[in-house]
Structure formats: C-alpha cells, structure tokens
Design a protein around this motif. Structure first.
Motif, PDB file in Angstrom:
ATOM      1  N   TYR A 140      15.879 -33.032 -11.091  1.00 33.83           N
ATOM      2  CA  TYR A 140      16.015 -33.422 -12.540  1.00 33.83           C
ATOM      3  C   TYR A 140      17.357 -34.215 -12.538  1.00 33.83           C
ATOM      4  O   TYR A 140      17.369 -35.384 -12.848  1.00 33.83           O
ATOM      5  CB  TYR A 140      16.239 -32.509 -13.343  1.00 33.83           C
ATOM      6  CG  TYR A 140      16.331 -32.826 -14.843  1.00 33.83           C
ATOM      7  CD1 TYR A 140      14.958 -32.365 -15.554  1.00 33.83           C
ATOM      8  CD2 TYR A 140      17.076 -33.076 -15.505  1.00 33.83           C
ATOM      9  CE1 TYR A 140      14.643 -32.715 -16.888  1.00 33.83           C
ATOM     10  CE2 TYR A 140      16.936 -33.478 -17.070  1.00 33.83           C
ATOM     11  CZ  TYR A 140      15.845 -33.361 -17.607  1.00 33.83           C
ATOM     12  OH  TYR A 140      15.504 -33.742 -19.073  1.00 33.83           O
TER      13      TYR A 140
ATOM     14  N   ALA B 107      13.179 -28.777 -21.786  1.00 37.32           N
ATOM     15  CA  ALA B 107      12.968 -29.169 -20.502  1.00 37.32           C
ATOM     16  C   ALA B 107      13.503 -28.163 -19.380  1.00 37.32           C
ATOM     17  O   ALA B 107      12.667 -27.748 -18.565  1.00 37.32           O
ATOM     18  CB  ALA B 107      13.824 -30.554 -20.175  1.00 37.32           C
TER      19      ALA B 107
ATOM     20  N   MET C 163      10.871 -25.410 -19.301  1.00 34.05           N
ATOM     21  CA  MET C 163       9.791 -25.782 -18.429  1.00 34.05           C
ATOM     22  C   MET C 163      10.049 -25.713 -16.769  1.00 34.05           C
ATOM     23  O   MET C 163       9.274 -25.697 -15.969  1.00 34.05           O
ATOM     24  CB  MET C 163       9.404 -27.129 -18.589  1.00 34.05           C
ATOM     25  CG  MET C 163       8.672 -27.420 -20.206  1.00 34.05           C
ATOM     26  SD  MET C 163       7.221 -26.444 -20.345  1.00 34.05           S
ATOM     27  CE  MET C 163       7.685 -25.259 -21.047  1.00 34.05           C
TER      28      MET C 163
ATOM     29  N   ALA D 210       1.925 -27.523 -19.337  1.00 28.56           N
ATOM     30  CA  ALA D 210       2.476 -28.254 -18.256  1.00 28.56           C
ATOM     31  C   ALA D 210       2.824 -27.435 -17.059  1.00 28.56           C
ATOM     32  O   ALA D 210       2.951 -26.329 -17.046  1.00 28.56           O
ATOM     33  CB  ALA D 210       3.822 -28.821 -18.852  1.00 28.56           C
TER      34      ALA D 210
ATOM     35  N   PRO E 253       4.920 -29.035 -14.178  1.00 29.66           N
ATOM     36  CA  PRO E 253       5.503 -30.112 -13.574  1.00 29.66           C
ATOM     37  C   PRO E 253       6.094 -30.443 -12.222  1.00 29.66           C
ATOM     38  O   PRO E 253       6.297 -29.303 -11.561  1.00 29.66           O
ATOM     39  CB  PRO E 253       6.672 -30.460 -14.641  1.00 29.66           C
ATOM     40  CG  PRO E 253       7.104 -28.933 -14.911  1.00 29.66           C
ATOM     41  CD  PRO E 253       5.734 -28.133 -14.917  1.00 29.66           C
TER      42      PRO E 253
ATOM     43  N   LEU F  85       9.477 -34.421 -18.369  1.00 29.58           N
ATOM     44  CA  LEU F  85      10.036 -33.186 -18.783  1.00 29.58           C
ATOM     45  C   LEU F  85      10.943 -33.587 -19.851  1.00 29.58           C
ATOM     46  O   LEU F  85      11.152 -32.713 -20.863  1.00 29.58           O
ATOM     47  CB  LEU F  85      10.449 -32.829 -17.672  1.00 29.58           C
ATOM     48  CG  LEU F  85      10.464 -31.088 -17.648  1.00 29.58           C
ATOM     49  CD1 LEU F  85       9.140 -30.673 -17.640  1.00 29.58           C
ATOM     50  CD2 LEU F  85      11.279 -30.721 -16.081  1.00 29.58           C
TER      51      LEU F  85
ATOM     52  N   SER G 176       5.652 -27.332 -25.768  1.00 27.98           N
ATOM     53  CA  SER G 176       5.502 -27.256 -24.494  1.00 27.98           C
ATOM     54  C   SER G 176       5.015 -25.960 -23.814  1.00 27.98           C
ATOM     55  O   SER G 176       5.804 -24.828 -24.160  1.00 27.98           O
ATOM     56  CB  SER G 176       6.482 -27.913 -23.495  1.00 27.98           C
ATOM     57  OG  SER G 176       6.879 -29.033 -23.880  1.00 27.98           O
TER      58      SER G 176
END
Lengths: 514, 514
Positions: free
Chosen positions: A449, A461, A464, B21, B23, B31, B41
């Motif tokens: 990232y 984010a 996730m 997701a 990713p 993301l 999400s």
C-alpha cells in the motif's frame, strides 16, 4: 479393456505413475481404472491441492504427475496452481472429465467450454475423441509435459470415451528427449565478456540452480570473478553448506536496483533479465542499471550443463575447482520472534537434506538470506505469484521424496487459500512440517500500500488487509484435519520445536505467533 | 479523483453497493477507493467465497454485487462459483486487477491472459483502457449484469488506470431495464394446449418460482388442471405453507423418467425441458416420455408475470383463486438420523422467513420433499453443479437479508471446497447456521459408481471416495474460524439444536453425525 483403463496404463507406461485426484460422477470409469497397482492415487479435497501437488512432484522428480479434475469448474479450481506450475516450468498431465458427446448438446448444468478454460494456462490441450486413440493422446500428453522446460498438458476425457471398449489396443513408444545444446557463437560471446573482467553476474534459473550444472557455474565464477545470482524466486535451488552459493536478487524494486547497480553484464541462464514483480507508479519495471548489457547464455529450452561445459572449455578453465559455501553455525536465538531470530532458528533447525517450500512472504523475505550456511537443503519458491501454492507443493514434494523432511513455511493469509492440503498430508502420513507465520494480517499488502503511493490506508482499506478478526485458531485448524500442532511465541521454543518436528515422521503444524 | 475512485463511485451510482474482495498488490488504489461510505466491502480469504457470495446477494436482491479479484489466478479461483452463478442467472460485476500496460510487456510472473480466462464463463469482458473512460466501462458492466436474466460482467483494471487522475469526470445515466413480453401467438398456443385437458405440466424456473409470478402460475394450474413442476435445481423457490406448491422433478434419471411419464405436454417457463445432470452408459439424456411435446411459453429473457397475466386472460381465468400449500405439522422425530427423521427435523425447525441454501446432495436429496408444508421459506439450489457453492452463497444471502435466518445444508465433502466462508461469516457476524451432514465419504459418488455401471469399486477406487481417513473434526474446523459449533447424533438433538441456532443471531455450525 476400456478407454479409461487404456489411459491409465499408457500414463504408467510413459512414466507417469501418480494421480492427484478430485473425482466426480463423470470420472467413475477413470476411478475404476485407478485400481491399477502401477498407479498411485492420492485424494485431494480441493483441485488446487491436486495441481499444486503435481507441481511439487515435478520439482523433485523432474517428471510429470497426473491430476484428475471434474469438468470445467474442477479444472478452474486447479488453474491458479497450474499457473504457478507453468511459471516454474513444471510438467503436468491433467485429465479433465467431461460429459459424453451425445449428452453435451443438451447443455447440461456442468457443461462449459473446457478447452477455452484450459488454453490460457496450458501448453497443450486435446479432447479425446475415441477409446481407440486415447493411448496416443495420453502418450502425446506425457511427451509434451516431459519436454524441457516442463509443460502443462491437459487431456479432456468424455464419459463415453472412458467407458467404451478399445477395439485395437496400441502401445505408443516412450518418448526420447535429447538435450539441446547452445549455439557455440553464444558461448564464445559470453566467454569474451567474462574475460573482459568487467563486473558480470550469471543469473541462474530452473535446472541451472542444482546438481552438476550448479557446480559448473561455481567453476565459471571462480575462474572469472563473475558473480552468481538468482531471481528472487526460483523453482528449486540446492543450497547451504557444501553447495555452490548463489546471491538472491532482492524483491523490492529499490533494493534490487541497488543490488544490480555495480553489474555491467547480466548473463542469463534459463531465465530473462530481472523484472519487478508488480508495477508501481514511480518505479521502473526493469531493475538493471542503465547501460548494463544483457547476454542470454542458455535459453529456457537449452541445456545448462552442456553450455557450462562448453563455456569452461572456451575459458580454458575446465580444471578450476568450484565455489563452496561454508557451514555457518549461528548462535541459537533467544527471546522475541523477529526476522533475524527466525532466520537463526531456521539455520539451526533445518536438517541435512531438508526440502524447504517457502511462501512466507513478509516474514521469510528477510529471513532466508541468513540461512545460506545452514546444512545442505533444497529451497522451493512460488514462481507464479498466485498465493496458496506452498501447502499443496509441499504435499507433492513429500510424496516424491518420502525419506526427506519437508519444511513448508507460509504466512497465515496465504495458508488459507488451499488449507485442504493438511488433510491429504494427514491421510498419506507425509513428513511435512508446516510453519504458519501468524501475523493476523495481509502484512505484505500494508507494505505494498505504501509502495504504491496510495497514501495512508483509511479505516475501510485497513480493514480489508486485517485478517485478525476473527483470529484464525491454527491449532484447531490443524486438529480439524488430523494434523498434530503446537504454537510457539519465543525463538527458543521455535528452534527446539522445529528441530523436533523435522526429526519425527508424519505431518505437523507449528503456529509461530508474531 | 483517480480511476479507482471513479470506478467505485460509478458502481455505487448504478446500484452496486457491496464488494466481496480478495485484494492483492495491483489493487491497492482500488482498496483505497473502497474507503467510500456508500460501498460496503466484505473481505473473503479465498476468491471462490467472493464470487459465491455475490451469487447469493443477487439471488435475494435481484441486483448485482461486485467482487475484487487479483489478476488471472484470482479470477481463476473465483471461476467455479462464477459458473454456478451464471447457471443460476445471477448478475455479477467482477473487477479483476491487472498489471499496468507499461509493465505487461515484460511478462512478469503474475501475468496471464485474463480475457482468455474470463470469456468461457462471463457474458461480458472488457479491459479498462483509461481512467477517463472507466465510468462508462463500469456503467456498461452494471447494465449488462442487471439484464434479465442476470449476466456475468468482468472488468479488467490495470494498475495505471486505477491510479491515474481522471481529467474529464463523467456521470453515465443509470440503465433502464424494460420487461420483455411474450409473443401473443405463443400465449394462444399454450392456452389451446391447456384447454385440451391433456396432461400438462408447467416447468417453472428463475423469476417464475417466486412472488406474483408464482401466484399467477398457481391460478393457471387451478383453472386448467395443469401441474406445476420445477427442475430438480432452481435458483430460488418461495415454498412452504401458504405458498403455491411446485412439484420437484427427481434427480435420478429412472425416477425422473417415471415422474414425467404421465405428462403429454411440457410447458417451459424461463427454462428448457428436463435433461439428465450427467450421462450414463445405458440411460437417456432427455427425461420426458417419448411422444411428449415441449412448448416454450416464457424464454429466459422474457417476463413470466406478464406472460402468466396474458395466459390467464386468454383462458378467461383471471379471477381464479390460486393454489395454496397447507401447513403440515409433522411429528417431532426421535431416534436415529436418517433422511426421513432429518426431513421431519427440518420441517419442525425451519422458522418462518428462513432462507435455506441446500447443497446436501446425498442426505438432502431425499429429505427436502418432505418439507413442503413447513413454515414459509426460500429454497436456493446449486444450478451449475460445481461443488462448494453453498457456504459462499449463504454468506452473500445473509448479507443481503440481515433480518432473516439462513440455513446452509451441506455435505462434508462439499463443504471442504470453500470452507473459508466460515471466517467471513464470523467476521461479519452473519445469521447463518451451517449444517454439515458428516457421512465421511463422497457418498453421492458411491451411488454414481453403481449408476455408471462401473461395477463394484475396487479397494483403490473405494479409497478415492472415502473421506473418513482422517475424519474431519468439524467442531475444530468451526472453532478455527471463530464459529460456534455443536455435534448431534439423534433426531431429537438435531431438531432442538437446529431450532435454537436459527433463533439466535450470529454464525453457528451443526455437525450431523451420520
């Protein structure tokens, strides 16, 4: 004898004597044909385990295994590890069950375009037309899969071809696979480069990172001062004390670029020049310094051993002794688990002849370099980048080498893709020690990232990337599939437990709590 | 605003407000863009969970969800449940991350022919060319996915399209989807058939097995004496007490043929005439009696409600009352667990409004017919036949309908393909009760072995069907992913436990020991 029996017989005649199977209704006659004492069948509860295990088998045996998959979706489930095997130059013969020809026109629920699904990732795809020709189809599949480099061959097997009687049995000849030598002009060219004394690195891959080819590469390095390197990921490296040492090009673009900066000549052996794994907004794709030349010495389908012999001849250096990695005994680590103490634990605990299958990503990326001087072992990497390769590959490796301990190192996120491997390891009582580096996150993605310049992840984010809610209970996971397990939280415990597990038969899982 | 942010915004504007997701590095900007309060999400630890959950979402919402997958192999891992979703006529928008255009030419390890992998199972595939046009790409993907019947749309998203700034923001119009009426001549033809009084059956599928369409079908049946049937597998049926009852065509060819023998006219509604799931050496592919005619009434892309209204008009029967299934209270079962006692347990324990996702194969095949008179509920089946659909679909169903209890019934063999669903269920605290019918074998294949006429399985073939060595410890499996669990061995325990689990919030797992 029916089509399925002929198929199994031909596979075995051609040297393919193991089948990683996940069967369904359309494969019942093939299943019946597996009752053949010359073919070993290994049941997998998910197709990605079957194709990954076939990859592992090839990496140790240098000959293809077969898989049995159930129509298009069964093949689809196996494709990610077929991609990894393809990128590792592993040969494999996939048998994909299919409806009978007479049934296909009704478009039943499980029908799909199997050829279409297979083609993007397989080198060779054929639909068996008749029981009478299936022996030739099978022989051709094995022939293609056994080429150097290994290939992915997929044979689609309709039900009626399976169950029909073969009228005229055939015994195709077993393929003969000559080694392909390198153009002498290329040898001369590289010899000139190496004689120039300018900084050069041979980047070795596939069959050149082991056995006699690797020893010969060491002689070239010793005679010329050239360095030996490998891509960050290699199909299989023989390394450790007593072996010819190879430097590993780092993964991260900035580090790789710095590593390669002094090199003026990159000489490639069964590989191409180093390329970044991913693209980033502000980073180059090619990692060599501007002005560095790239010289292909051995192409992917050529023979490194023959090329190295010719090169040593051209250099007048055939009698040089090679390079030898010394045994480095690192102090047994104590205290907290971190990349350094993990590396020292590995260096202390890896036994001679161990096969290490590495998919540890965040944790292992920093650790493996510090195990160069460990007892001699094999190191296997993920060549295709599709996560979930290691536990299946370790399964195939352990079946290929039942007398050697196998160490599978995997991150917690990665392990979840094909965790069904543990069940097959328990069922076959395989000597695999799976080490789960449990950091409860897709930690690699936190780094990426930032590398991507996507800024600070927002809460959603970040969520996730976080796999710690709920925390996966790895001891329960192992227990659910019949594998013994233990958790460790200190370097001492890890070193001792790892050594014990690798010394005992049967599958074990170690959760390393980070 | 960059390409990824524009993409997420457009998806939400077009009504796609959830993303399942998994990713990887190339999706970091997407993301980041998921930090958008209008998009939910949901993290999945395996891509087959993501695509299956999107299928479940569509089945309840009649609108597509999105998925986020990591390059070709990530898509490949999701394909089996994309196949199932396609066969269920579920709409779905897949976003597949890809290397930047400038990076692709170096053929990095994770590159593959994504279009090639997507095309066999997706209706629409497009590679986003630029950040400036991605809003239109996304709108088109949603438009296609939202057609009737639902479609699979796959948008390939290169890294540089994600991270580049959009120069000229666009707001594509939201698609308008008219209902497609049936040709009046076809209505007249079917009305004549029904008036003839000859034995007829309407075979209902997709949108015709629920809501007003189903009620109208009941009126047609009542007015004409025609029977209402469904294929053995249907995308979603509203059934139970108070609903219009539909007869289920049996799975096995011999039983299906006998069931259909009295029917002279098969009238198809959003489906085709019954076809055997597999082909067998000595059995037909088509299951109707010779001489039976097939009359398409509603094609897959037409509107059943409009067609049924027109048909009732043509029959002069618009005022008929419909058919209503009575509540049947079966005695609470006692003693051993078998298909009958399991059916009675289900009939007693399924609460009103429950959504049942069925992948129980061997066990459930005999049981579900006995639950016709249970409290009203929805029943969801596997339309594509690729095993491992139910736990992901149940996950998406529970997210779509957070106030309804979800019962997922699955065989032990089937559950292992996509068992990672449990983790997402725990993470999102979903109201899913997973019932594992643990018979420790691919029992369905034992039946199919015999059906195929492959004779008695030899020891090796039998071994490939037996998943009881090691026995999977389902309580440990549930615990490993944070799901509460309990095992039952009697009908009383099953009935009581099932009712309790379905009444409480959060995920649970019941191991039914057979």
């Amino acid at each position: 004898m029916n089509g399925a029996q002929t198929l199994v017989n031909t596979l075995v005649d051609q040297g393919v004597d193991i089948c990683f199977a996940n069967p369904g209704t359309s494969e019942m006659h093939f299943l019946a044909a597996l009752d053949n004492p010359r073919m070993r069948s290994v049941l997998c509860l998910f197709e990605g385990v079957a194709t990954g295990a076939a990859d592992g088998w090839y990496r140790m045996k240098d000959k293809p295994a077969s898989t049995l998959l159930h129509l298009g979706p069964g093949l689809a489930n196996g494709l990610a590890n077929i991609h990894n095997a393809k990128r590792a130059s592993s040969g494999m013969v996939n048998i994909v069950g299919e409806h009978s020809v007479s049934h296909l026109k009704y478009n039943p629920p499980l029908s799909s375009d199997i050829e279409g699904l297979a083609r993007p990732l397989c080198h060779w795809v054929r639909r068996a037309d008749s029981a009478d020709t299936i022996a030739w189809d099978a022989a051709q599949a094995v022939e293609v899969a056994s080429e150097h480099p290994g290939k992915i061959a997929t044979l689609i097997l309709p039900g009626d071809v399976s169950w029909r009687e073969v009228k005229s049995p055939a015994t195709p000849p077993v393929g003969n696979r000559p080694r392909k030598a390198v153009d002498p002009a290329r040898i001369e060219h590289v010899a000139r480069i190496l004689r120039s004394g300018e900084p050069a690195m041979l980047i070795l891959a596939n069959k050149a990172t082991r056995g006699r080819a690797l020893d010969l590469a060491g002689k070239i390095a010793k005679a010329t001062g050239a360095r030996l390197g490998s891509q960050f990921f290699t199909a299989r490296i023989e390394r450790g004390a007593g072996r010819t040492p190879i430097e590993r090009i780092p993964y991260a673009v900035a580090q790789a670029t710095a590593f390669l900066a002094p090199i003026r000549h990159i000489i490639t052996v069964e590989t191409v020049e180093p390329v970044a794994f991913f693209s980033y907004p502000d980073k180059p794709s090619l990692m060599k310094q501007e002005g560095t030349s790239v010289h292909p010495l051995v192409e992917a389908d050529e023979d490194s051993e023959l090329a190295f012999e010719a090169l040593l001849d051209a250099l007048g250096a055939s009698q040089t002794t090679g390079l030898v990695q010394e045994r480095i005994v690192t102090p047994p680590p104590t205290g907290a688990l971190n990349p350094i103490s993990i590396a020292h634990a590995l260096a202390a605990a890896i036994p001679e002849n161990c096969i290490v299958v590495d998919e540890s990503l965040t944790t292992g990326r920093e650790s493996m370099g510090l195990t160069m001087g460990a007892a001699p072992h094999d190191l296997i990497n993920n060549m295709g980048g599709s996560i979930g390769y290691s536990t299946p590959v370790a399964t195939g490796v352990a079946l290929a080498c039942p007398d050697r301990p196998v160490l599978c190192m995997v991150g917690d996120g990665s392990a979840m893709y094909t965790i069904q491997s543990l069940w097959t390891q328990a069922r076959e009582n395989l000597n695999v020690t799976t080490v789960i580096f449990a950091n409860n996150s897709y930690a690699i993605l936190k780094l990426e990232y930032a590398n991507m310049g996507a800024g600070e992840p927002g809460p959603q984010a970040m969520n996730m990337i976080d796999i710690g809610n709920p925390k996966i209970d790895w001891l329960a996971m192992a227990k659910s599939m019949g594998v013994r397990s233990v958790a460790v939280e200190t370097a001492e415990d890890f070193t001792r437990t790892l050594a014990e597990c690798l010394a005992e038969p049967g599958p074990k899982l170690i959760e390393v709590r980070l």
